[in-house]
Each structure stands twice: as structure tokens, then as C-alpha cells.
Design a protein around this motif. Structure first.
Motif, PDB file in Angstrom:
ATOM      1  N   ALA A 229       0.830  -1.206   0.000  1.00 32.81           N
ATOM      2  CA  ALA A 229       0.000   0.000   0.000  1.00 32.81           C
ATOM      3  C   ALA A 229       0.864   1.256   0.000  1.00 32.81           C
ATOM      4  N   LEU A 230       1.944   1.230   0.765  1.00 31.45           N
ATOM      5  CA  LEU A 230       2.836   2.399   0.791  1.00 31.45           C
ATOM      6  C   LEU A 230       3.511   2.600  -0.555  1.00 31.45           C
ATOM      7  N   LEU A 231       3.967   1.529  -1.166  1.00 30.22           N
ATOM      8  CA  LEU A 231       4.647   1.658  -2.460  1.00 30.22           C
ATOM      9  C   LEU A 231       3.701   2.140  -3.548  1.00 30.22           C
ATOM     10  N   ALA A 232       2.405   1.868  -3.375  1.00 33.10           N
ATOM     11  CA  ALA A 232       1.413   2.302  -4.367  1.00 33.10           C
ATOM     12  C   ALA A 232       0.878   3.699  -4.091  1.00 33.10           C
TER      13      ALA A 232
ATOM     14  N   PRO B 259       0.389   7.488  -4.168  1.00 34.81           N
ATOM     15  CA  PRO B 259       0.818   8.365  -5.279  1.00 34.81           C
ATOM     16  C   PRO B 259       2.087   9.159  -4.987  1.00 34.81           C
ATOM     17  N   GLU B 260       2.203   9.742  -3.796  1.00 35.74           N
ATOM     18  CA  GLU B 260       3.402  10.511  -3.464  1.00 35.74           C
ATOM     19  C   GLU B 260       4.640   9.620  -3.426  1.00 35.74           C
ATOM     20  N   VAL B 261       4.458   8.416  -2.892  1.00 37.56           N
ATOM     21  CA  VAL B 261       5.587   7.486  -2.791  1.00 37.56           C
ATOM     22  C   VAL B 261       5.951   6.935  -4.166  1.00 37.56           C
ATOM     23  N   ALA B 262       4.939   6.610  -4.970  1.00 44.60           N
ATOM     24  CA  ALA B 262       5.181   5.990  -6.278  1.00 44.60           C
ATOM     25  C   ALA B 262       6.045   6.875  -7.178  1.00 44.60           C
ATOM     26  N   VAL B 263       5.817   8.186  -7.110  1.00 46.75           N
ATOM     27  CA  VAL B 263       6.635   9.102  -7.917  1.00 46.75           C
ATOM     28  C   VAL B 263       8.103   8.977  -7.541  1.00 46.75           C
ATOM     29  N   LEU B 264       8.367   8.850  -6.255  1.00 48.64           N
ATOM     30  CA  LEU B 264       9.750   8.760  -5.785  1.00 48.64           C
ATOM     31  C   LEU B 264      10.329   7.373  -6.022  1.00 48.64           C
TER      32      LEU B 264
END
Length: 448
Positions: A13-16, A18-23
Motif C-alpha cells: 500500500a505504501l509503495l502504491a 501516489p506521493e511514494v510511487a513518484v519517488l
């Protein structure tokens, strides 16, 4: 009672997010997953609250993404909005996303419909014309000085440019506009006096050698008292009478009138008053990336675009993307900080002071006057509030991670929240508490 640790977000869930996915796309999934797992472990062990897991993951991944450069992120707690030493305007989320999207292959000079070459940055230029309908055309170069250099070179090389003696300005770090303009072969002819110049002074100096009339906004200083200056309208009328273009350098990048900055010239008003070309910066009051803007007559803009120097001064795809997003997206950080409510700032500042006082930090809430900075509106104070700490806090805050730049004034370290986004407040609190816990002279006067 339910264990709050059960609310820790799952790895997938964290990897998905949106803010995390960009990074994740920037640092790689393997490195990103390691950061997520370490942060989850900190939350399970009680070293981190559950609600801080996602923000800390974003913060750590952003630091990893930035580790390829020697530039360090800084929390600007000075109250100076356009801080030259901190890179002037911070880009808003829309501009940052646009830069990331433009980092790969993009159709910057290609029409995908027919596969033929197209005008470079046409979307950005359209956004500029939409933002300033008074401009027939627009051009973007790499900074404000470059915009003025290109305009005066294309119109005045080998000829004379008439400019008021009171507008022969130095704009910082020993950089003088007369030296810039004359370096490209134009000759400046001063008219009037330092404190008083009228349209008749320009008229008396006209000759067959005159290439353009030039009006420069002094930006970072004011002359008061027994003064006079020719208006844009008067100079425009004089230029039309003699077929000579009027170039106005507004400096700060304000595109439309702003009631909060009543004496700051804006591109729309200057063009409406009759200027043929306006030059300005894109990274000051506009709040975009470093760029120089040229707005005005379609014929003159085309003339500048065809000049050989234009190639050397052109901007890259990242600047074009960031500028377009700044123009078309939500309000960027600079105008938001300039217009920040003093009441809201006081509420935020007192809440910060309460948290610090609760941890035993010696603190006081004081009224302060922020500044636009970057040479814009030098005499306009921005009423606000700051947390006053002992002077010895300043140096440890600068050396911390994240680095925090506060303002030293009257033997105190002032922490002003005007330019601190609310999402950075937790990082700021941690930095302040870290300095307080570390001691190292923070409670003394120190040297800053």
C-alpha cells in the motif's frame, strides 16, 4: 484494546501511494522497499507514530532522490519569500510533477499529428499569452537578464538606447545592467538626472542613431522626495511619433496587478499603457523556474526569436514544463506566501511556540515584517509573526538535516513560518527540538 500498530500501512500500500510511487520511480523499487520496511519497523518499535509513517517514507525517499546532487534541501524560516541564496522561487507541486514528466523524451519540438518539427515550447508560449492577453506573442529565455540582453541587442546593437540616468541600476552581487547591455554592442545614452527625468529629456536626445527607448524598473531601491519620471504612456506616445520601439524591463515577473504590491509594475498594465516589449523574470513574483520572459509585439518578438543570440539563451524542456505548469496550475508557493494572512500565521506560530514551550524550549512569539525579496517590492512589509529563540539556535539549525535557515535579528533567532508549508512543520519541530536537546550552545547567544 486494539493495538495501534495494526494501523501501520502495508508495504504494497505504501509503495502504491501516489506521493511514494513518484519517488519509487526515481530511486528504484529495491531501495524504496528497504526504506518502507525500515520505517515500518520504527513504527512497530514505538519510535515513530503510525500517522508519521507515510510522511517519513516520502521524506526519506525524497532525500535519496536528491542524493545525486550536492544541493541540500533547506526549510526557509527567514520570512523572505523570494530568497536569492535559496534559489528564489520554490516550485509548486504541479511544476515539480511537470519537470519529472518532462525528464524523458517529450514532444518539445515535434508535432505528433504530422511528425513534423514544431515551435519549441508552444504550450508554454500559449500559456503565457493566455495569462497576458495584452501580449501578441511571447518568448522564453534562460533568465531575466538574458531577456533584457536579447531585446536590447536585437533592437540596439550598433545604435543608441535612451534610458533615464536614474534607471542605470545595479541589481546585486556587483551586476550592473549598463555593463550587460553595452557588452553586446548597444550604446546607452543617459537622459535626465538621477532624481528627475521627463519625456522631454528623451525627446531632446532622439536622433537617427536611436534604436529604442528603454525604461528599467529600479526593483531594489527607491528615490523619494523631489522626483519625476516619464510614464510608460508618455514614452509609448513619443516612440509612436518617431517609429521607435519602447522596451520596459519590469524585473519581478508580476503578470497582472496585485493590490498587495501597488507600486510593483506588471506586464499586462505596462503593455496596456503602450510598451512594445516587456522583459521580466519567471522565478520571482511569478513563482516559476529560472526564466526570462519577453512579451509584446508579434513583429518584435519574432525579430528577437530570429536573432542568433536567441539560440544561446534558450531554455530547456524542464524549464518550459515547469513554467507552463506554474502558469496553468494552482497557486504556486511564492504568491501564496506573499498573500499569507497575518492572522493565520499568528495562529500557526503560537501553536508552534506552545509545542516548543511544552518541551522546555525558551521561546517567545513576536510580530515581524516579512519581505518579498529578490529585488521585488523592497519597501513593502509583509506583516507576520515569528518564534523568537536564543541566537545560538541559528548555526545548529543550519547544520541539521533538514537544514533550517532562520533570521538573526537583535540578538535573537527568529523562526518565521511564512515560507514554511504546513507539510514541513513536523520536520521543523523535530529540527528545533533536536537543537534544544543537543545543547551545543543553543541556549546562549552564540555566533550564528
Amino acid at each position: 484494546m486494539t493495538d495501534p500498530r495494526r494501523a501501520i500501512p502495508r508495504t504494497d500500500a505504501l509503495l502504491a501511494d501516489p506521493e511514494v510511487a513518484v519517488l519509487v520511480a526515481r530511486v528504484g523499487r529495491g531501495r524504496a522497499k528497504s526504506v518502507v520496511v525500515e520505517t515500518q519497523a520504527a513504527a512497530r518499535e514505538g519510535r515513530l507514530s503510525v500517522e508519521r509513517v507515510q510522511p517519513v517514507v516520502v521524506q526519506r525517499l525524497a532525500a535519496l532522490a536528491a542524493s545525486a546532487t550536492s544541493l541540500r534541501p533547506v526549510i526557509n524560516a527567514t520570512g523572505v519569500v523570494v530568497h536569492t541564496n535559496l534559489g528564489r522561487a520554490p516550485l509548486g507541486p504541479a511544476a515539480r510533477e511537470a519537470v519529472f514528466a518532462a525528464a524523458g523524451y517529450v514532444d518539445v519540438e515535434l508535432d505528433l499529428a504530422d511528425g513534423q518539427r514544431a515551435r519549441r515550447g508552444r504550450g508554454t508560449l500559449a500559456a503565457l499569452r493566455q495569462s497576458v492577453p495584452e501580449a501578441e506573442d511571447a518568448l522564453v529565455v534562460n533568465n531575466g537578464a538574458a531577456a533584457l540582453l536579447l531585446a536590447t541587442t536585437a533592437l540596439g546593437s550598433g545604435r543608441e538606447l535612451l534610458v533615464s540616468r536614474g534607471e542605470m541600476v545595479e541589481i546585486g552581487d556587483g551586476f550592473r545592467l549598463p555593463d550587460l547591455i553595452e557588452s553586446a554592442g548597444a550604446r546607452l545614452r543617459e537622459v535626465g538626472t538621477t532624481n528627475r527625468t521627463t519625456v522631454e529629456d528623451y525627446r531632446a536626445a532622439l536622433s537617427e542613431r536611436t534604436g529604442a527607448l528603454l525604461k528599467v524598473h529600479p526593483s531594489n531601491f527607491r528615490v523619494t522626495g523631489f522626483t519625476a519620471s516619464a510614464t510608460v504612456g508618455e514614452l509609448a506616445e513619443l516612440g509612436r511619433e518617431h517609429g521607435i520601439p519602447l522596451v520596459v524591463d519590469t524585473g519581478s515577473g508580476l503578470l497582472a496587478p496585485d493590490p498587495a504590491l501597488p507600486d510593483e509594475p506588471d506586464a499586462a498594465s505596462v503593455l496596456h499603457a503602450g510598451a512594445d516589449l516587456v522583459t521580466a523574470s519567471g522565478d520571482k513574483l511569478l513563482g516559476g523556474p529560472q526564466a526570462g520572459l519577453v512579451l509584446g509585439s508579434a513583429e518584435l518578438v519574432a525579430r528577437l526569436r530570429r536573432h542568433p543570440m536567441a539560440r544561446a539563451l534558450r531554455v530547456d524542456k524542464l524549464t518550459l514544463a515547469a513554467l507552463e505548469a506554474t502558469l496553468l496550475g494552482p497557486e504556486p508557493p511564492v504568491p501564496a506566501a506573499v498573500h499569507a494572512s497575518a492572522q493565520v500565521l499568528e495562529k500557526r506560530t503560537r501553536a508552534l511556540a506552545d509545542r516548543l514551550a511544552g518541551a522546555g524550549v525558551p521561546v517567545e512569539v513576536v510580530p515581524v515584517a516579512g519581505r518579498v525579496g529578490g529585488g521585488g517590492a523592497p519597501e513593502v512589509p509583509l506583516p507576520g509573526w515569528a518564534v523568537a529563540l536564543p541566537e545560538g539556535y541559528a548555526a545548529p539549525l543550519r547544520h541539521g538535516d533538514p537544514a533550517v535557515l532562520a533570521r538573526l535579528e537583535s540578538g535573537r533567532c527568529l523562526v518565521d513560518l511564512r515560507c514554511v508549508p504546513q507539510e514541513q512543520e513536523e520536520d521543523l519541530v523535530e529540527a528545533l527540538l533536536g537543537v534544544a536537546a543537543g545543547g551545543s550552545g543553543a541556549t546562549g547567544r552564540g555566533t550564528g
